[in-house]
Design an enzyme around this catalytic site. Structure first.
Site, PDB file in Angstrom:
ATOM      1  N   ASP A 193      75.328 -75.308  41.321  1.00  0.00           N
ATOM      2  CA  ASP A 193      75.532 -74.529  42.433  1.00  0.00           C
ATOM      3  C   ASP A 193      76.519 -73.665  41.588  1.00  0.00           C
ATOM      4  O   ASP A 193      77.673 -74.027  41.267  1.00  0.00           O
ATOM      5  CB  ASP A 193      76.349 -75.400  43.542  1.00  0.00           C
ATOM      6  CG  ASP A 193      76.443 -74.096  44.930  1.00  0.00           C
ATOM      7  OD1 ASP A 193      76.738 -73.122  45.193  1.00  0.00           O
ATOM      8  OD2 ASP A 193      75.986 -74.681  46.149  1.00  0.00           O
ATOM      9  N   HIS A 194      76.126 -72.522  41.409  1.00  0.00           N
ATOM     10  CA  HIS A 194      77.356 -71.275  40.296  1.00  0.00           C
ATOM     11  C   HIS A 194      78.148 -71.382  41.564  1.00  0.00           C
ATOM     12  O   HIS A 194      79.529 -70.639  41.045  1.00  0.00           O
ATOM     13  CB  HIS A 194      76.376 -70.462  40.050  1.00  0.00           C
ATOM     14  CG  HIS A 194      76.884 -69.355  40.809  1.00  0.00           C
ATOM     15  ND1 HIS A 194      74.937 -69.276  42.421  1.00  0.00           N
ATOM     16  CD2 HIS A 194      76.840 -67.892  41.517  1.00  0.00           C
ATOM     17  CE1 HIS A 194      75.346 -68.040  43.181  1.00  0.00           C
ATOM     18  NE2 HIS A 194      76.525 -67.582  42.274  1.00  0.00           N
ATOM     19  N   HIS A 256      75.538 -73.254  48.674  1.00  0.00           N
ATOM     20  CA  HIS A 256      77.063 -72.442  48.839  1.00  0.00           C
ATOM     21  C   HIS A 256      77.776 -72.368  50.110  1.00  0.00           C
ATOM     22  O   HIS A 256      79.074 -72.415  49.658  1.00  0.00           O
ATOM     23  CB  HIS A 256      76.654 -70.806  48.284  1.00  0.00           C
ATOM     24  CG  HIS A 256      75.466 -70.135  47.253  1.00  0.00           C
ATOM     25  ND1 HIS A 256      75.568 -71.356  46.330  1.00  0.00           N
ATOM     26  CD2 HIS A 256      74.883 -69.790  47.240  1.00  0.00           C
ATOM     27  CE1 HIS A 256      74.024 -70.292  45.512  1.00  0.00           C
ATOM     28  NE2 HIS A 256      73.925 -69.582  46.120  1.00  0.00           N
ATOM     29  N   LYS A 356      72.446 -60.094  53.336  1.00  0.00           N
ATOM     30  CA  LYS A 356      72.616 -59.314  52.375  1.00  0.00           C
ATOM     31  C   LYS A 356      72.160 -57.992  53.842  1.00  0.00           C
ATOM     32  O   LYS A 356      71.728 -58.215  54.716  1.00  0.00           O
ATOM     33  CB  LYS A 356      71.172 -58.432  52.516  1.00  0.00           C
ATOM     34  CG  LYS A 356      70.536 -60.506  51.684  1.00  0.00           C
ATOM     35  CD  LYS A 356      70.222 -60.811  50.656  1.00  0.00           C
ATOM     36  CE  LYS A 356      69.015 -61.805  49.510  1.00  0.00           C
ATOM     37  NZ  LYS A 356      70.167 -62.529  48.481  1.00  0.00           N
TER      38      LYS A 356
END
Ligand code: BG6
Length: 505
Positions: A193-194, A256, A356
């Site tokens: 999970d960056h 996230h 977004k």
């Protein structure tokens, strides 16, 4: 990081380096490899963080020679490296250790060829990076095991990194876990999970548990509520084929934002070890109450962007983006309220939002404290004073700010909110490593602290899946918001119902 003026900071940088390692990248000609992995290897190598003996084996379907792969590495650096890497010694020495094995993922011959290559290279550790769609994780895990590449006690270590999305709902995540566990043990599996690799996210643990002053007030007695925002200005870009089947809830919240929530909400671990940290995060996640199926209507709002203006440019509606169905119901914005049933957090809502084509790219965690119990400055400051606020700026202005009230200088007693700021850029020197540098290195070192554990992923899907199922059943079109707005009015209503407002960012 370059040495700083402060010797105390230098003392903290005791950086372990992994032993001889080969990194095998499945999906070596894909976007992730070009954009993130190869440039990250270059940065790590430049920072002397890679093992002295290090090799890369690219794996993909298209026949590619070692030489061509080395050229692809070079090209990817031209396009995506943070620095100009054209005639660099580091590039050449990495290139000399890069190899390629081509083949179909379901062909046992591929794994036999890979085994032969790995034997020639002879590293003690092998890290397989699955930069491929989740649908073939099982195939690769099986192929590796059958070829004797999943590790035996006589071999050195063998580990597997898997990318997101880890499933599309609870059932598919469980199935993926089961497929991987058939061939690899949990301690060999590193789920990326960056967000966990971001410096500011790691710093949450330090802020909370390396300081004495925050923990005593980190609870329902002092905190009114928490807001977690992940806002992006970009639209769907060229990812419609993935995003149409995902949407903001699955793309951002399930992974996230849930990770961020668990780091804010967790109890203090007894030590800084992977199991202690991940156990406490898991407890926090398990305290989150289901959003769907309680007594109240679900506190969740979704919406899709219409055409509008972002950063001075006119942008199209989601439904007219390339690859998006003209009647798509996929949400590009989601806002929700979560409640945690725990002694620490009972009665403290966590509001999450992500979208977004919002006005600004920013990810932050805002901890809103209660107002003082007595308003003794009521007479001089008739409007209610701002309550204290701690903001963790995850990106792009990495840092932490604390807002509190202060006296305005002058002969009269007047009060106004002021900010105290910590910025990474000013307090520390040197480059902040990217998540794709930190995380593969941690996997090489065998440290899973910053990776998602199987039970966490499943518990998170258990919360998210019923929301998605509810939306699937709904007829009618989802609400929309103009690109460049902070989501639809329904999101404001969601929080206003509780007598609160979203922070203006
Ligand atoms: C990815 C999502 O996981 O995270 C993308 O798939 C999103 O849709 C990205 O844009 C955001 O990451 P970051 O690091 O830019 O906040």
């Amino acid at each position: 990081m370059v040495p700083s003026e402060n010797p105390l900071l230098d003392n903290l940088r005791i950086e372990p380096t992994p032993g001889a390692t080969t990194l095998v990248i499945f999906g070596a000609s894909g976007d992730l490899t070009r954009r993130k992995l190869l440039p990250a290897l270059y940065s790590l190598s430049r920072g002397q963080r890679l093992p002295a003996r290090f090799a890369v084996v690219g794996v993909a379907r298209t026949a590619t020679s070692d030489e061509q792969f080395r050229q692809q590495f070079h090209d990817s650096l031209q396009e995506f490296a943070k620095v100009d890497a054209r005639s660099d010694e580091v590039v050449r020495s990495l290139q000399a250790q890069m190899y390629f094995v081509a083949g179909e993922l379901d062909d046992p011959g591929l794994y036999a060829r890979l085994a032969a290559r790995l034997k020639e290279i002879g590293s003690e550790g092998v890290l397989y990076y699955l930069a491929i769609p989740p649908g073939v994780y099982g195939t690769v895990a099986e192929g590796l095991e059958k070829a004797g590449l999943a590790g035996t006690p006589e071999d050195g270590w063998r580990r597997l990194i898997v990318e997101k999305p880890f499933g599309t709902d609870l059932a598919s995540a469980q199935s993926l876990n089961a497929q991987l566990h058939r061939h690899f043990t949990e301690d060999q599996i590193f789920r990326i999970d960056h967000y966990l690799g971001k410096e500011t996210v790691q710093n949450l643990l330090v802020l909370r548990f390396a300081n004495g002053m925050f923990e005593p007030i980190w609870n329902r007695r002092y905190i009114d509520h928490v807001q977690i925002t992940a806002a992006e200005t970009v639209g769907v870009e060229r990812r419609a084929s993935y995003y149409e089947g995902a949407g903001a809830l699955r793309d951002m919240v399930q992974n996230h934002l849930m990770q961020l929530l668990s780091l804010v909400a967790m109890e203090p671990p007894t030590e800084f070890t992977a199991s202690s940290v991940r156990d406490r995060k898991m407890d926090a996640l398990l305290a989150v109450q289901p959003v769907v199926g309680g007594d109240e209507p679900p506190a969740v709002v979704r919406a899709q962007y219409r055409e509008g203006w972002v950063a001075g440019a006119e942008v199209p509606a989601y439904r007219t983006e390339p690859g998006v169905a003209p009647d798509s119901k996929t949400e590009t914005f989601v806002a929700l309220r979560l409640k945690l049933d725990s002694w620490r957090w009972a009665g403290v809502p966590f509001y999450l939002r992500s979208g977004k084509r919002l006005p600004k790219r920013t990810t932050e965690i805002a901890i809103q404290f209660h107002r003082p119990p007595l308003q003794i400055f009521k007479r001089v400051s008739p409007t209610p004073l701002a309550s204290d606020l701690l903001v963790i700026n995850v990106q792009p202005d990495e840092g932490i700010s604390l807002r509190f009230n202060a006296k305005i200088p002058g002969t009269r007693m007047q009060v106004a909110p002021v900010m105290m700021n910590f910025g990474y850029g000013t307090s520390f020197q040197g480059e902040v490593p990217e998540a794709y540098e930190t995380l593969p290195l941690d996997a090489m070192l065998g440290d899973p602290t910053l990776f998602a554990r199987h039970d966490f992923v499943e518990a998170s899907w258990a919360l998210i899946t019923p929301i998605n199922e509810l939306w699937q059943k709904e007829s009618g079109v989802p609400p929309t918001y103009q690109a460049g707005d902070w989501g639809p009015p329904e999101a404001d209503a969601l929080i206003a119902k509780d007598g609160r407002r979203w922070r203006t960012l």
